[in-house]
Design a protein around this motif. Sequence first.
Motif, PDB file in Angstrom:
ATOM      1  N   LEU B 797       0.824  -1.199   0.000  1.00 55.37           N
ATOM      2  CA  LEU B 797       0.000   0.000   0.000  1.00 55.37           C
ATOM      3  C   LEU B 797       0.866   1.259   0.000  1.00 55.37           C
ATOM      4  O   LEU B 797       0.520   2.267  -0.612  1.00 55.37           O
ATOM      5  N   ILE B 798       2.010   1.173   0.667  1.00 57.43           N
ATOM      6  CA  ILE B 798       2.960   2.292   0.604  1.00 57.43           C
ATOM      7  C   ILE B 798       3.413   2.501  -0.834  1.00 57.43           C
ATOM      8  O   ILE B 798       3.466   3.616  -1.346  1.00 57.43           O
ATOM      9  N   GLN B 799       3.667   1.378  -1.484  1.00 56.47           N
ATOM     10  CA  GLN B 799       4.108   1.461  -2.881  1.00 56.47           C
ATOM     11  C   GLN B 799       3.055   2.159  -3.737  1.00 56.47           C
ATOM     12  O   GLN B 799       3.380   2.980  -4.599  1.00 56.47           O
ATOM     13  N   VAL B 800       1.779   1.836  -3.483  1.00 50.06           N
ATOM     14  CA  VAL B 800       0.699   2.491  -4.207  1.00 50.06           C
ATOM     15  C   VAL B 800       0.781   4.005  -3.984  1.00 50.06           C
ATOM     16  O   VAL B 800       0.741   4.801  -4.930  1.00 50.06           O
ATOM     17  N   MET B 801       0.930   4.382  -2.714  1.00 44.13           N
ATOM     18  CA  MET B 801       0.973   5.801  -2.370  1.00 44.13           C
ATOM     19  C   MET B 801       2.148   6.483  -3.059  1.00 44.13           C
ATOM     20  O   MET B 801       2.008   7.551  -3.640  1.00 44.13           O
ATOM     21  N   LYS B 875      -2.095  -0.564 -10.156  1.00 44.88           N
ATOM     22  CA  LYS B 875      -3.405  -1.141 -10.444  1.00 44.88           C
ATOM     23  C   LYS B 875      -3.464  -2.588  -9.942  1.00 44.88           C
ATOM     24  O   LYS B 875      -4.428  -3.001  -9.309  1.00 44.88           O
ATOM     25  N   LYS B 876      -2.369  -3.335 -10.218  1.00 45.75           N
ATOM     26  CA  LYS B 876      -2.346  -4.741  -9.808  1.00 45.75           C
ATOM     27  C   LYS B 876      -2.479  -4.851  -8.285  1.00 45.75           C
ATOM     28  O   LYS B 876      -3.209  -5.712  -7.779  1.00 45.75           O
ATOM     29  N   ILE B 877      -1.760  -3.991  -7.583  1.00 49.97           N
ATOM     30  CA  ILE B 877      -1.804  -4.066  -6.112  1.00 49.97           C
ATOM     31  C   ILE B 877      -3.211  -3.734  -5.622  1.00 49.97           C
ATOM     32  O   ILE B 877      -3.772  -4.434  -4.779  1.00 49.97           O
ATOM     33  N   VAL B 878      -3.806  -2.666  -6.174  1.00 48.71           N
ATOM     34  CA  VAL B 878      -5.151  -2.265  -5.752  1.00 48.71           C
ATOM     35  C   VAL B 878      -6.130  -3.419  -5.993  1.00 48.71           C
ATOM     36  O   VAL B 878      -6.958  -3.735  -5.146  1.00 48.71           O
ATOM     37  N   GLU B 879      -5.981  -4.045  -7.138  1.00 46.19           N
ATOM     38  CA  GLU B 879      -6.891  -5.158  -7.447  1.00 46.19           C
ATOM     39  C   GLU B 879      -6.680  -6.331  -6.501  1.00 46.19           C
ATOM     40  O   GLU B 879      -7.628  -7.011  -6.116  1.00 46.19           O
ATOM     41  N   GLN B 880      -5.414  -6.544  -6.118  1.00 46.48           N
ATOM     42  CA  GLN B 880      -5.140  -7.610  -5.137  1.00 46.48           C
ATOM     43  C   GLN B 880      -5.865  -7.341  -3.821  1.00 46.48           C
ATOM     44  O   GLN B 880      -6.230  -8.262  -3.108  1.00 46.48           O
ATOM     45  N   HIS B 881      -6.068  -6.062  -3.520  1.00 48.83           N
ATOM     46  CA  HIS B 881      -6.746  -5.696  -2.282  1.00 48.83           C
ATOM     47  C   HIS B 881      -8.256  -5.596  -2.470  1.00 48.83           C
ATOM     48  O   HIS B 881      -8.948  -5.064  -1.613  1.00 48.83           O
TER      49      HIS B 881
END
Lengths: 65, 906, 128
Positions: B797-801, B875-881
């Motif tokens: 989530l940090i990476q997303v930010m 996007k991939k990380i958000v979708e994983q969540h």
Amino acid sequence: MSDDRSSQLIILFFAFVVLLNYPVLQIFDRKELWFGIPALYFYFFFIWLTLIVVVGLVVRKKRKS
Amino acid sequence: MALSLVIGFSLAYITLLFLIAWWVDKRAEQGVSVVNNPYIYALSLAVYCTAWTFFGSVGRATTGGLSFLGVYLGPTLLAPLWYMLLRKMILISKHQRITSIADFISARYGKSTLLGVLVTLIAVLGIVPYISIQLKAVTFGINTLTHFGGGPVAAPASILLDAGFWVTVAMAIFTVIFGTRKLDPNERHEGLVAAVAFESIIKLVTFTAVGLFVTFGIYNGFGDIFTQATYRPDTAKMLTFESSGVTSFSWNVLMMLSLFAIILLPRQFHISVVENTSPRHIPKAMWVFPLYLLLINIFVLPIALAGKMMFDSGIHPDTYVLSLPLAKGAAWLALAAFIGGFSAATSMVVVEATALSIMFSNHIVVPLLIKTRSIGGNDLVNGAARLLDIRRISILLMLILAYWYQKSVGNTYDLVSVGLISFTAAAQLAPAVIGGLYWKRATHQGAVSGLVVGFLIWAFCLPLPSMAQAGIISNTFVTEGLFGIAFLKPYALFGMTGLDPITHAAFWSLFLNTWAYAIISVNTQPSMLSLTQADLFVNIHKYISGQEYDILKREAKIGDLKAVLNRFLGESRSLSLFNEYQQANGFLPDNQKIAQAELISFVETNLAGAIGAASARLVIDSVAKEEQITLDEVMRILEQTREAVQHSRIMETKNEELKVLTLQLTRANEQLKQLDRLKADFITTVTHELRTPVTSIKALSRIILDDYERLDDERRTAYLQIIVNESDRISRLINQVLDIEKLRSAEQLHSVDTVDLREIMLSTVAGMQQLFAERNVTCSLPHSGDAFLVKGDRDKLIQVMVNLLSNALKFCDPVSGNIKIELHIKGHFVLLRVQDNGKGIPMHARDMIFEQFTQLHSHEQGKPQGTGLGLFITKKIVEQHGGTIRVESEPGEGATFEVKLPLFEQ
Amino acid sequence: MQISDSASKILVVDDEPNIVIALEYLLQREGYEVHKAYTGQEALDRLETITPDVVVLDVMMPGMDGFEVARRIRQMPALECTKIIFLTAKGTQRDKESGYASGAEYYMIKPFENEVFVSTVNEIMAYG
């Protein structure tokens, strides 16, 4: 090409079935002379001749192509 | 007028016809077909116009007004369909060597003997009244010519003094000479056809001559005759349907009966199908024949009106054509008119009786003889000669029957009323024939049921009551109903009253006939042979172009086959057929050898031409053993045929599919190339992105190394800090590239904690504070102090930010950049919005920016910013969540990225 | 390190601030007057007011790229004597060719050796 003509002829058949039957005949079944000829008699021969000419034209097209 | 003059003229005319026929037959033997001409074909079809037309129409017009036209408008109406219907019937008949309407129906339903018999019976019994009116008309004509003005003709004292008897004898002789001169395997009689065509010309010319004489000689043209007719109530009522009592239903039925008659009457079938020389004649006949009908009908009404106006009731309207010229002294015209009427009658009788005799011999006599082994064993006399004798006798019998009918019943009625009884009988064949041509499911049982039902109702409703009224049988069933049941009155069947007998009978017989045919067909299974024949009739086009499909495995000695053919066709004809076969197939048949199925079929088909399909089948069966063939085999063979036809269609489809496939491949290839380009671009970009920090690190570390002493502390620290930052940048890039691989292989999250998005946001912003400062970018944060809890991997989530912020930073307005971060709770989701104030994202790029390797390459944006991986990874990380990410942007107004993650609720 | 009016002027153009920092130090150490720009457009704006002897250009920059900046410089009569050095991470032969085609005298690839860079600039200054 041949199928086209078949369709045209089938359509012709049904068109003339309607033209040569009631209730269309009702319109011409009247006690009048048209050009000195009874109305219904005149109508029959007119439609008859039309059919001959139209069929003649439809089958004639074939030989040209 | 002297009787000898009339007879002399008639005989001279008949001799002329013989000469024509003889010459045409001779030319045919020389190989020149005179009748192979569309106009002769059309004229021969005019055998439809009989004495009924010539004399009867005028009589009909005086009582039924214009309804007489229905008999000619029906066939005219069908003419457009000849192109399909008649052609199909001809193709089938040529293919199967079909020689009569009975043969046609029998062949269709599995070469059924029963159907052959049934149709022959219906035809013979149904057509007898029709033949009788021809005899009556000629007799009438002779009497009118010889006794005109001399009062009624006295009843002859003996049969030998009766003109009608001698007319019958003469007709029988003509027919035998014309129709049974030789046995042709195809039942083709070119001489006969030529004579009939010639007679059609005579009919038209003489009738028109009388018409012109009446209209322009006695009266002053059409206008005059019609105007005068309107002055008299009895003639005025002939001019409309309403006043002459023609109802719409009776008109419909009349049209329908005559429409069927033009193809189903045995003589019409014989002339239009069996005697047809080429289907190519059909198009021309389609308009020439209706034109003939039109021409021969023009003067019917004027003659009828003139007769009505000039004569009292003493003169029968059926004789007006002769009486009018006689009354005006034009005796030669009357004689010419008689010849015209005589032509009409003879052509009808000759063709009809010939056609019926073929049916009678092929479907009743021959099967009977074969069954009783009178012919068909090895001790046979000459079958061909015998066959011709059978036909001659049957012609004689039919004419005697017709004579009897005319004497006993026919005199009570006018010509057309009797003729229509025959039309109704012929129409009974319509369901079996038309259904047989287009409905494959129709079965033998269905056809038999329909024909039996139709025939019984016809017989009960038309000929039987007419015989009762003539006093031949008891009249009680007409007045009281059959067995005294009122519902079974022949003129009011099932309580249906108010229709004239013909309309009434036609309605019930055809309705129940069709019904029985359809219902029984649906509820019965066709036999194997019936199935193959049904396929052949319905799909004739696939058979004539291709090969023969002989699915019956039969074996016979060649010698036996030869013997059979000798018997029925004669020695010379059979020999020439075998030679023909030998030439075509190139082998010498040895009498003891077992014949090929092909040869058996060849013999059967040629035999069928002489004795009909059903009889031929019986004959062949007597010499051939038939192997049992399973239904599966039949189905398989039929399937093969169908497959062959469908094959080309399938190939077309396949071709289309291939094109589509090629297109898809081309596209896939394009995509691969595109992907390749993207990868190349990616590598270039990654290389560039690596070189840039390396350049800074290398240059600055070199500076520190070389000028360590000269640098003040502050600068040295700053440079070292840059080196650290740029090293981080390199690690980040390497990690991103590695992340992609990780994301691909692991779709699931490894560690799941409860994470506060606000806390993550604050620490990330703090960590990037220096970057913001360097770029002169301000950052506005949400004011709320609440926690925004989600379940997920903290590092990711940090990476997303980080990705969203660096992305915003990159695209911010270069002069006065501002990034606005917002956090909301909406329903069961946390919304994180990161808004920059840069140039925005063009519409076309909005869907692509989350894709791998995608970077903005527009002229305005210049150099691709970043690796092209950040947003993809985000996007991939958000979708994983279990969340979604989207972007809103107005060009020039900056872009807003919105991440939506499920809220963690206690 | 003295910066006089007569000192030769150099304009450094790069979107990477850290690289600009390094170049600025190296060139100032040699006694040149260093001007900085972070985008192509900014560089062109600066060239309205100053006439440097040398322009050090990056290629991949946001907005206008280095090749375009070079072409525009070559159209400015006032900058006839100004020399252009490309200093870029784009190292293919094709990139080099486009660099020379756009009007540059030198093409150097990142990362670079500090000595090589400095001596190149010095050479240009000494011999034109």
